[in-house]
Design an enzyme around this catalytic site. Structure first.
Site, mmCIF file in Angstrom:
data_model
loop_
_atom_site.group_PDB
_atom_site.id
_atom_site.type_symbol
_atom_site.label_atom_id
_atom_site.label_comp_id
_atom_site.label_asym_id
_atom_site.label_seq_id
_atom_site.Cartn_x
_atom_site.Cartn_y
_atom_site.Cartn_z
ATOM 1 N N GLN A 101 37.536 -27.129 34.887
ATOM 2 C CA GLN A 101 36.222 -27.241 34.231
ATOM 3 C C GLN A 101 35.184 -27.711 35.247
ATOM 4 O O GLN A 101 34.004 -27.765 34.954
ATOM 5 C CB GLN A 101 36.276 -28.244 33.071
ATOM 6 C CG GLN A 101 37.274 -27.873 31.996
ATOM 7 C CD GLN A 101 37.494 -29.022 31.029
ATOM 8 O OE1 GLN A 101 36.735 -29.198 30.055
ATOM 9 N NE2 GLN A 101 38.506 -29.810 31.289
ATOM 10 N N ASN A 102 35.656 -28.057 36.431
ATOM 11 C CA ASN A 102 34.780 -28.637 37.447
ATOM 12 C C ASN A 102 34.021 -27.548 38.202
ATOM 13 O O ASN A 102 34.493 -26.422 38.328
ATOM 14 C CB ASN A 102 35.586 -29.493 38.437
ATOM 15 C CG ASN A 102 36.306 -30.632 37.731
ATOM 16 O OD1 ASN A 102 35.943 -30.995 36.612
ATOM 17 N ND2 ASN A 102 37.336 -31.152 38.352
ATOM 18 N N HIS A 119 33.749 -23.277 33.862
ATOM 19 C CA HIS A 119 32.327 -23.581 33.620
ATOM 20 C C HIS A 119 31.442 -23.110 34.762
ATOM 21 O O HIS A 119 30.322 -23.574 34.915
ATOM 22 C CB HIS A 119 32.146 -25.100 33.395
ATOM 23 C CG HIS A 119 32.730 -25.561 32.098
ATOM 24 N ND1 HIS A 119 33.179 -26.847 31.883
ATOM 25 C CD2 HIS A 119 32.983 -24.881 30.951
ATOM 26 C CE1 HIS A 119 33.646 -26.944 30.648
ATOM 27 N NE2 HIS A 119 33.549 -25.765 30.059
ATOM 28 N N CYS A 130 15.539 -11.453 37.558
ATOM 29 C CA CYS A 130 16.132 -10.165 37.995
ATOM 30 C C CYS A 130 17.659 -10.165 37.976
ATOM 31 O O CYS A 130 18.297 -9.145 38.194
ATOM 32 C CB CYS A 130 15.619 -9.811 39.403
ATOM 33 S SG CYS A 130 16.301 -10.857 40.721
ATOM 34 N N GLY A 188 42.905 -35.229 34.193
ATOM 35 C CA GLY A 188 41.557 -35.790 34.265
ATOM 36 C C GLY A 188 40.523 -35.120 33.394
ATOM 37 O O GLY A 188 39.409 -34.844 33.829
ATOM 38 N N ASN A 214 46.100 -39.000 33.141
ATOM 39 C CA ASN A 214 44.766 -39.501 32.806
ATOM 40 C C ASN A 214 44.809 -41.025 32.881
ATOM 41 O O ASN A 214 45.847 -41.625 32.665
ATOM 42 C CB ASN A 214 44.390 -39.042 31.376
ATOM 43 C CG ASN A 214 42.895 -39.119 31.128
ATOM 44 O OD1 ASN A 214 42.288 -40.156 31.353
ATOM 45 N ND2 ASN A 214 42.299 -38.031 30.690
ATOM 46 N N GLU A 216 43.350 -42.842 30.842
ATOM 47 C CA GLU A 216 43.484 -43.376 29.472
ATOM 48 C C GLU A 216 43.983 -42.290 28.521
ATOM 49 O O GLU A 216 43.936 -41.095 28.830
ATOM 50 C CB GLU A 216 42.133 -43.932 29.001
ATOM 51 C CG GLU A 216 40.993 -42.949 29.081
ATOM 52 C CD GLU A 216 39.627 -43.626 28.914
ATOM 53 O OE1 GLU A 216 39.381 -44.632 29.602
ATOM 54 O OE2 GLU A 216 38.846 -43.131 28.096
ATOM 55 N N ALA A 233 44.705 -39.838 39.087
ATOM 56 C CA ALA A 233 45.327 -38.599 39.576
ATOM 57 C C ALA A 233 45.649 -38.701 41.061
ATOM 58 O O ALA A 233 46.696 -38.231 41.518
ATOM 59 C CB ALA A 233 44.374 -37.430 39.312
HETATM 60 N N1 APR Z 1 42.323 -39.847 37.371
HETATM 61 C C1 APR Z 1 42.638 -39.198 36.216
HETATM 62 N N2 APR Z 1 41.816 -39.172 35.131
HETATM 63 C C2 APR Z 1 40.634 -39.814 35.233
HETATM 64 C C3 APR Z 1 40.237 -40.523 36.397
HETATM 65 C C4 APR Z 1 41.137 -40.521 37.494
HETATM 66 N N3 APR Z 1 40.859 -41.175 38.637
HETATM 67 N N4 APR Z 1 39.000 -41.080 36.169
HETATM 68 C C5 APR Z 1 38.641 -40.705 34.926
HETATM 69 N N5 APR Z 1 39.623 -39.978 34.358
HETATM 70 C C6 APR Z 1 39.621 -39.319 33.034
HETATM 71 C C7 APR Z 1 38.854 -40.018 31.945
HETATM 72 O O1 APR Z 1 39.707 -40.912 31.232
HETATM 73 C C8 APR Z 1 38.448 -38.840 31.048
HETATM 74 O O2 APR Z 1 39.463 -38.548 30.093
HETATM 75 O O3 APR Z 1 38.965 -38.081 33.235
HETATM 76 C C9 APR Z 1 38.354 -37.667 32.020
HETATM 77 C C10 APR Z 1 36.929 -37.251 32.312
HETATM 78 O O4 APR Z 1 36.404 -36.768 31.103
HETATM 79 P P1 APR Z 1 34.943 -36.112 31.094
HETATM 80 O O5 APR Z 1 34.031 -36.957 31.880
HETATM 81 O O6 APR Z 1 34.631 -35.806 29.651
HETATM 82 O O7 APR Z 1 35.105 -34.773 31.913
HETATM 83 P P2 APR Z 1 35.650 -33.382 31.420
HETATM 84 O O8 APR Z 1 36.758 -33.553 30.432
HETATM 85 O O9 APR Z 1 35.936 -32.579 32.614
HETATM 86 O O10 APR Z 1 34.350 -32.772 30.678
HETATM 87 C C11 APR Z 1 34.390 -31.429 30.281
HETATM 88 O O11 APR Z 1 32.033 -31.568 29.726
HETATM 89 O O12 APR Z 1 29.833 -32.077 30.174
HETATM 90 C C12 APR Z 1 30.778 -31.087 30.199
HETATM 91 O O13 APR Z 1 30.660 -29.224 31.602
HETATM 92 C C13 APR Z 1 30.997 -30.581 31.593
HETATM 93 O O14 APR Z 1 33.031 -29.665 32.543
HETATM 94 C C14 APR Z 1 32.496 -30.767 31.829
HETATM 95 C C15 APR Z 1 33.035 -30.823 30.420
#
Ligand code: APR
Length: 245
Positions: A101-102, A119, A130, A188, A214, A216, A233
């Protein structure tokens, strides 16, 4: 944790087809903040800066924030151990593909070849007049929104804004990959955003085992995850890698 790591190692070793599904959490240790949770971007900035109409009609307001969040931040970010382990697993045949998703390009910079950007990405822009693409490296980023060199139209970063279609081939290929996976590793992601967060459920339904990494618990932990590894991670993946070698 040790037992769960051992279980994860066994699943990875015995899997015929493994897919990783990553979110912002895998890039946190590269210095890119997540969107949600503690010091998440959306607790500081309005997600509506990624509303397409607001950008089209008011880029003078939203562009400076988009530039700061998605270009100034990403600029210096480097892949961390988590990205590198996934690239090594692909090279040694332990991982077949990544659905991310990154938009930070860190999987590719770590050496991963098969990456579906669900994404979109931040490497190029698309002209809203254009339709031409323009690479980031050919575009000077100022405090006013970038304009198309061909027609002078407003350029939009090539990642999706809220409400936009998921780009192809990521959209259809991700469904196929979820269907093929014997093992699906969720790393993550909060699972808060659809349709991306439907993909792990598709994998489960198709019979995949699920490993979740994750810091959490979240939407997947008590619904589809077979192994939950709580922690960063960047530390957990190298631990698994050590036991695989
Ligand atoms: N290692 C593993 N997990 C982690 C770490 C880490 N070091 N730090 C944070 N996390 C976890 C958090 O607990 C959370 O569950 O990563 C997750 C990040 O969640 P989001 O910030 O919601 O990111 P994501 O799930 O990728 O969001 C999806 O939302 O805003 C849109 O387009 C954007 O692609 C993004 C989408």
């Amino acid at each position: 944790m040790e037992t769960s790591i051992k279980r994860a190692v066994e699943l990875i070793r015995n899997s015929g087809y493994t897919v990783a599904f990553t979110g912002a959490g895998i890039s946190v240790e590269s210095g890119i903040p997540p969107f949600r949770g503690d010091n998440g971007l959306w607790s500081e900035y309005d997600p509506m800066i990624l509303d397409l109409n607001r950008y089209y009609y008011g880029s003078e307001e939203s562009w400076p924030v988009i530039k700061r969040l998605f270009f100034d931040f990403f600029g210096n970010a480097k892949p961390n151990f988590a990205h590198m382990v996934l690239a090594e697993w692909e090279a040694s045949g332990l991982l077949q593909t990544i659905i991310t998703q990154n938009i930070d390009n860190l999987h590719q910079e770590a050496g991963s070849k098969s990456v579906y950007e669900y994404h979109g990405n931040s490497r190029q822009f698309i002209c809203l007049e254009c339709g031409k693409y323009q690479l980031l490296k050919d575009t000077k980023l100022l405090n006013t929104a970038p304009l198309c060199v061909s027609c002078g139209g407003l350029l939009k970063p090539d990642f999706i804004f809220f409400g936009e279609q998921i780009p192809e081939p990521a959209a259809s290929q991700s469904v196929k990959e979820a269907g093929k996976a014997d093992l699906f590793i969720i790393i993550g992601t909060s699972g808060e955003v659809i349709p991306a967060s439907n993909i792990p459920f598709l994998a489960k339904k198709a019979g995949a085992k699920i490993i979740e990494i994750n810091t959490e618990e979240g939407r997947f932990t008590h619904s589809i995850s077979d192994v939950f590894l709580q922690g960063k991670a960047g530390s957990i993946l190298p631990k698994i890698q050590e036991q695989i070698n």
